[in-house]
Design an enzyme around this catalytic site. Structure first.
Site, PDB file in Angstrom:
ATOM      1  CE1 TYR A 169     -20.549  55.805 -10.055  1.00  7.65           C
ATOM      2  CE2 TYR A 169     -22.616  55.588 -11.244  1.00  7.65           C
ATOM      3  CZ  TYR A 169     -21.362  56.151 -11.117  1.00  7.65           C
ATOM      4  OH  TYR A 169     -20.928  57.065 -12.037  1.00  7.65           O
ATOM      5  CG  PHE A 208     -29.077  49.229 -11.625  1.00  4.91           C
ATOM      6  CD1 PHE A 208     -30.075  48.950 -10.708  1.00  4.91           C
ATOM      7  CD2 PHE A 208     -28.910  50.555 -12.044  1.00  4.91           C
ATOM      8  CE1 PHE A 208     -30.897  49.951 -10.218  1.00  4.91           C
ATOM      9  CE2 PHE A 208     -29.731  51.568 -11.552  1.00  4.91           C
ATOM     10  CZ  PHE A 208     -30.727  51.263 -10.629  1.00  4.91           C
ATOM     11  CB  ALA A 250     -32.718  47.009 -18.351  1.00  6.29           C
ATOM     12  CD  GLU A 274     -29.194  66.535 -25.503  1.00  5.61           C
ATOM     13  OE1 GLU A 274     -28.227  67.120 -25.002  1.00  5.61           O
ATOM     14  OE2 GLU A 274     -29.721  66.820 -26.589  1.00  5.61           O
ATOM     15  CG  ASP A 293     -32.512  62.416 -13.118  1.00 10.00           C
ATOM     16  OD1 ASP A 293     -32.236  61.760 -14.125  1.00 10.00           O
ATOM     17  OD2 ASP A 293     -31.752  63.290 -12.669  1.00 10.00           O
TER      18      ASP A 293
HETATM   19  P1  IMP Z   1     -30.206  58.829 -14.573  1.00 13.46           P
HETATM   20  O1  IMP Z   1     -31.187  59.011 -13.466  1.00 13.46           O
HETATM   21  O2  IMP Z   1     -30.784  58.048 -15.711  1.00 13.46           O
HETATM   22  O3  IMP Z   1     -29.552  60.107 -14.967  1.00 13.46           O
HETATM   23  O4  IMP Z   1     -29.058  57.867 -14.062  1.00 13.46           O
HETATM   24  C1  IMP Z   1     -28.645  57.858 -12.753  1.00 13.46           C
HETATM   25  C2  IMP Z   1     -27.558  56.839 -12.556  1.00 13.46           C
HETATM   26  O5  IMP Z   1     -27.333  56.746 -11.143  1.00 13.46           O
HETATM   27  C3  IMP Z   1     -27.933  55.439 -12.973  1.00 13.46           C
HETATM   28  O6  IMP Z   1     -27.679  55.168 -14.316  1.00 13.46           O
HETATM   29  C4  IMP Z   1     -27.066  54.588 -12.036  1.00 13.46           C
HETATM   30  O7  IMP Z   1     -25.778  54.432 -12.500  1.00 13.46           O
HETATM   31  C5  IMP Z   1     -26.990  55.442 -10.795  1.00 13.46           C
HETATM   32  N1  IMP Z   1     -27.979  54.889  -9.870  1.00 13.46           N
HETATM   33  C6  IMP Z   1     -29.217  55.341  -9.618  1.00 13.46           C
HETATM   34  N2  IMP Z   1     -29.869  54.524  -8.767  1.00 13.46           N
HETATM   35  C7  IMP Z   1     -28.989  53.538  -8.487  1.00 13.46           C
HETATM   36  C8  IMP Z   1     -29.100  52.369  -7.687  1.00 13.46           C
HETATM   37  O8  IMP Z   1     -30.125  52.046  -7.065  1.00 13.46           O
HETATM   38  N3  IMP Z   1     -27.995  51.617  -7.652  1.00 13.46           N
HETATM   39  C9  IMP Z   1     -26.858  51.895  -8.329  1.00 13.46           C
HETATM   40  N4  IMP Z   1     -26.720  52.936  -9.113  1.00 13.46           N
HETATM   41  C10 IMP Z   1     -27.786  53.763  -9.192  1.00 13.46           C
END
Ligand code: IMP
Length: 208
Positions: free
Chosen positions: A169, A167, A18, A47, A76
């Site tokens: 980190y 959101f 989200a 996945e 990603d």
């Molecule tokens: P994925 O791209 O769905 O594998 O997830 C990458 C993860 O990196 C996210 O779920 C966040 O926890 C983290 N992440 C990516 N972009 C941000 C951001 O802009 N702020 C904080 N955490 C981020």
């Protein structure tokens, strides 16, 4: 090579996150695009079996483009910490995954930030705390064509977590040149300097 242009109309945001969907919607707003999220139209979440950000972004974008018959955009992204050899990197979301004994399944971002901090603490008080967020955007069409764009924002990790905006980190990431964490900055300010904004600017100049 010139990029394929993206005409106004529906575009699937190939994400079930989200926080990401909200940011991508805001970034797309000026371009006559009607974003629909993969979750809204009932597309399954593939996945993420790739070992690079680009592989995972392409995997998600192609799955949504094939599943919907519409162009699809996937993101990603992750946090790469210099002193941890680039970890958590492509496994950034996995570090938040709760085990059964932690009340899982589900994700706990405070636990994930704590894991990063714990590993830095093991390396000692003078450890390099520099880190960057990276974002790979993949745009895929139902006929199999795709385009990839990468962005990055450099910063340092602070502890304890600060702020309630954003959101993932965001509460521990302080972008270079600022004192507030991404979770303390106004969302418009984060959007102006983030890894996602950087990748987005490249996408915009290529496909619009
Ligand atoms: P994925 O791209 O769905 O594998 O997830 C990458 C993860 O990196 C996210 O779920 C966040 O926890 C983290 N992440 C990516 N972009 C941000 C951001 O802009 N702020 C904080 N955490 C981020």
């Amino acid at each position: 090579m010139t990029s394929r242009k993206l005409p106004p109309g529906k575009l699937v945001i190939a994400s079930h996150n989200a926080g990401k969907v909200k940011e991508i919607r805001a970034l797309l707003a000026p371009f006559g695009i009607e974003p629909v999220s993969a979750g809204e139209i009932g597309l399954p979440e593939p996945e993420e079996t790739g070992t690079t950000f680009a592989e995972n972004a392409l995997l998600k974008a192609h799955a949504s483009a094939q599943g919907s018959g519409l162009p699809a955009l996937a993101d990603d992204s992750g946090l790469c910490v210099a002193a941890l050899g680039g970890a958590p990197g492509v496994y950034t979301a996995d570090w938040a995954e709760k085990q059964a004994f932690e009340g899982g399944p589900g994700r706990d971002w405070y636990m994930a930030m704590g894991k990063v901090e714990g590993k830095l603490a093991e390396l000692g008080p003078d450890t390099d705390r520099s880190a960057y967020f990276t974002c790979t955007l993949a745009l895929a069409w139902p006929d199999g064509h795709s385009e990839v764009f990468e962005g990055r924002v450099n910063g340092t990790l602070s502890w304890p977590p600060r702020g309630t905006l954003g959101f993932g980190y965001d509460p521990v990431f302080v972008p270079l040149g600022r004192e507030q964490s991404f979770a303390e900055l106004d969302p418009a300010e984060k959007h102006a300097m983030s890894h996602r904004a950087d990748a987005f600017a490249k996408l915009v100049s290529a496909v619009f």
